[in-house]
Motif scaffolding. Sequence first.
Motif, PDB file in Angstrom:
ATOM      1  N   ILE A   1     -18.997  15.911 -20.092  1.00  0.00           N
ATOM      2  CA  ILE A   1     -19.193  15.417 -21.453  1.00  0.00           C
ATOM      3  C   ILE A   1     -19.152  16.576 -22.436  1.00  0.00           C
TER       4      ILE A   1
ATOM      5  N   THR B   1     -20.767   8.170 -25.981  1.00  0.00           N
ATOM      6  CA  THR B   1     -20.576   6.747 -26.273  1.00  0.00           C
ATOM      7  C   THR B   1     -20.243   6.570 -27.763  1.00  0.00           C
TER       8      THR B   1
ATOM      9  N   CYS C   1     -18.578  -1.826 -14.895  1.00  0.00           N
ATOM     10  CA  CYS C   1     -17.699  -0.663 -14.732  1.00  0.00           C
ATOM     11  C   CYS C   1     -18.478   0.595 -14.342  1.00  0.00           C
ATOM     12  N   HIS C   2     -19.684   0.775 -14.896  1.00  0.00           N
ATOM     13  CA  HIS C   2     -20.399   2.047 -14.729  1.00  0.00           C
ATOM     14  C   HIS C   2     -21.553   1.997 -13.743  1.00  0.00           C
TER      15      HIS C   2
ATOM     16  N   VAL D   1     -17.260   7.330 -12.611  1.00  0.00           N
ATOM     17  CA  VAL D   1     -17.958   7.412 -13.895  1.00  0.00           C
ATOM     18  C   VAL D   1     -19.242   6.584 -13.854  1.00  0.00           C
TER      19      VAL D   1
ATOM     20  N   LEU E   1     -10.280   0.666 -22.897  1.00  0.00           N
ATOM     21  CA  LEU E   1     -11.368  -0.053 -22.233  1.00  0.00           C
ATOM     22  C   LEU E   1     -12.698   0.280 -22.874  1.00  0.00           C
TER      23      LEU E   1
ATOM     24  N   LEU F   1     -22.938   6.132 -14.466  1.00  0.00           N
ATOM     25  CA  LEU F   1     -23.701   6.822 -15.512  1.00  0.00           C
ATOM     26  C   LEU F   1     -25.145   7.123 -15.108  1.00  0.00           C
TER      27      LEU F   1
ATOM     28  N   TYR G   1     -16.684   7.167 -28.606  1.00  0.00           N
ATOM     29  CA  TYR G   1     -15.826   6.009 -28.324  1.00  0.00           C
ATOM     30  C   TYR G   1     -16.018   4.949 -29.406  1.00  0.00           C
TER      31      TYR G   1
HETATM   32  C1  HEC Z   1     -14.079  -2.418 -18.578  1.00  0.00           C
HETATM   33  C2  HEC Z   1     -14.728  -1.252 -18.002  1.00  0.00           C
HETATM   34  C3  HEC Z   1     -15.762  -0.525 -18.828  1.00  0.00           C
HETATM   35  C4  HEC Z   1     -16.863  -1.055 -19.467  1.00  0.00           C
HETATM   36  C5  HEC Z   1     -17.317  -2.507 -19.558  1.00  0.00           C
HETATM   37  C6  HEC Z   1     -17.574   0.086 -20.040  1.00  0.00           C
HETATM   38  N1  HEC Z   1     -16.916   1.260 -19.759  1.00  0.00           N
HETATM   39 FE1  HEC Z   1     -17.511   3.127 -20.277  1.00  0.00          FE
HETATM   40  N2  HEC Z   1     -15.841   3.910 -19.377  1.00  0.00           N
HETATM   41  C7  HEC Z   1     -14.870   3.173 -18.719  1.00  0.00           C
HETATM   42  C8  HEC Z   1     -13.839   4.072 -18.247  1.00  0.00           C
HETATM   43  C9  HEC Z   1     -12.583   3.674 -17.466  1.00  0.00           C
HETATM   44  C10 HEC Z   1     -14.225   5.375 -18.656  1.00  0.00           C
HETATM   45  C11 HEC Z   1     -13.436   6.692 -18.484  1.00  0.00           C
HETATM   46  C12 HEC Z   1     -12.547   6.780 -19.705  1.00  0.00           C
HETATM   47  C13 HEC Z   1     -11.705   8.026 -19.820  1.00  0.00           C
HETATM   48  O1  HEC Z   1     -12.091   9.090 -19.337  1.00  0.00           O
HETATM   49  O2  HEC Z   1     -10.638   7.914 -20.464  1.00  0.00           O
HETATM   50  C14 HEC Z   1     -15.494   5.241 -19.348  1.00  0.00           C
HETATM   51  C15 HEC Z   1     -16.221   6.295 -19.858  1.00  0.00           C
HETATM   52  C16 HEC Z   1     -17.488   6.181 -20.419  1.00  0.00           C
HETATM   53  C17 HEC Z   1     -18.318   7.302 -20.797  1.00  0.00           C
HETATM   54  C18 HEC Z   1     -17.959   8.767 -20.613  1.00  0.00           C
HETATM   55  C19 HEC Z   1     -18.418   9.206 -19.252  1.00  0.00           C
HETATM   56  C20 HEC Z   1     -18.019  10.623 -18.925  1.00  0.00           C
HETATM   57  O3  HEC Z   1     -18.607  11.193 -18.017  1.00  0.00           O
HETATM   58  O4  HEC Z   1     -17.093  11.164 -19.513  1.00  0.00           O
HETATM   59  C21 HEC Z   1     -19.473   6.791 -21.310  1.00  0.00           C
HETATM   60  C22 HEC Z   1     -20.638   7.583 -21.840  1.00  0.00           C
HETATM   61  C23 HEC Z   1     -19.373   5.349 -21.240  1.00  0.00           C
HETATM   62  N3  HEC Z   1     -18.151   5.012 -20.684  1.00  0.00           N
HETATM   63  C24 HEC Z   1     -20.344   4.477 -21.687  1.00  0.00           C
HETATM   64  C25 HEC Z   1     -20.256   3.085 -21.593  1.00  0.00           C
HETATM   65  C26 HEC Z   1     -21.264   2.176 -22.067  1.00  0.00           C
HETATM   66  C27 HEC Z   1     -22.585   2.609 -22.708  1.00  0.00           C
HETATM   67  C28 HEC Z   1     -20.825   0.910 -21.812  1.00  0.00           C
HETATM   68  C29 HEC Z   1     -21.491  -0.412 -22.104  1.00  0.00           C
HETATM   69  C30 HEC Z   1     -21.828  -0.696 -23.466  1.00  0.00           C
HETATM   70  C31 HEC Z   1     -19.518   1.043 -21.181  1.00  0.00           C
HETATM   71  N4  HEC Z   1     -19.201   2.372 -21.075  1.00  0.00           N
HETATM   72  C32 HEC Z   1     -18.756  -0.033 -20.759  1.00  0.00           C
HETATM   73  C33 HEC Z   1     -14.869   1.821 -18.509  1.00  0.00           C
HETATM   74  C34 HEC Z   1     -15.802   0.924 -19.014  1.00  0.00           C
END
Ligand code: HEC
Length: 118
Positions: free
Chosen positions: A114, A63, A36-37, A49, A75, A51, A66
Amino acid sequence: MKLVHALVLASLAISSTAFAGDPVAGERKASSCAACHGSASFPGMFPLVQLAGRDADKLATKTNKYRSGKLFSPLMNMSVMGLSDQDVEDIAAYYQKLGKPFLPMAGIRGDEDITAAK
Ligand code: HEC
């Protein structure tokens, strides 16, 4: 003006060395996030998004929000539920070390988003 710049950069450097994450372990642990990222070679399914290149402390802080459920996003809540504090730090260190998103694009989220999401 230049001196001020140098001081700001120096303090940024100090705060990032204080960060305990291991980017090598983080690369392996981030394999579940990469779909995803994104990664060094892939923008991910949510390219706004990506990273890569983001500040590690801020990534870890968000993180963890969440993880604890303080921020709601099904998600994300599911994706980070099983991580330990060390996993989060390692993953954040890995993404910061990548330096820049694989696919820079308009509208991509930055560190300021953030901070805004407190
Ligand atoms: C299935 C897809 C998916 C996976 C797998 C996923 N993410 Fe995400 N992530 C998202 C989405 C979609 C958002 C935006 C959510 C929102 O703003 O409501 C997000 C947002 C974030 C953000 C905030 C970014 C920002 O700029 O606001 C962070 C930090 C993050 N994820 C970390 C992680 C990490 C670390 C992992 C792995 C352990 C991970 N994510 C796995 C879908 C995913």
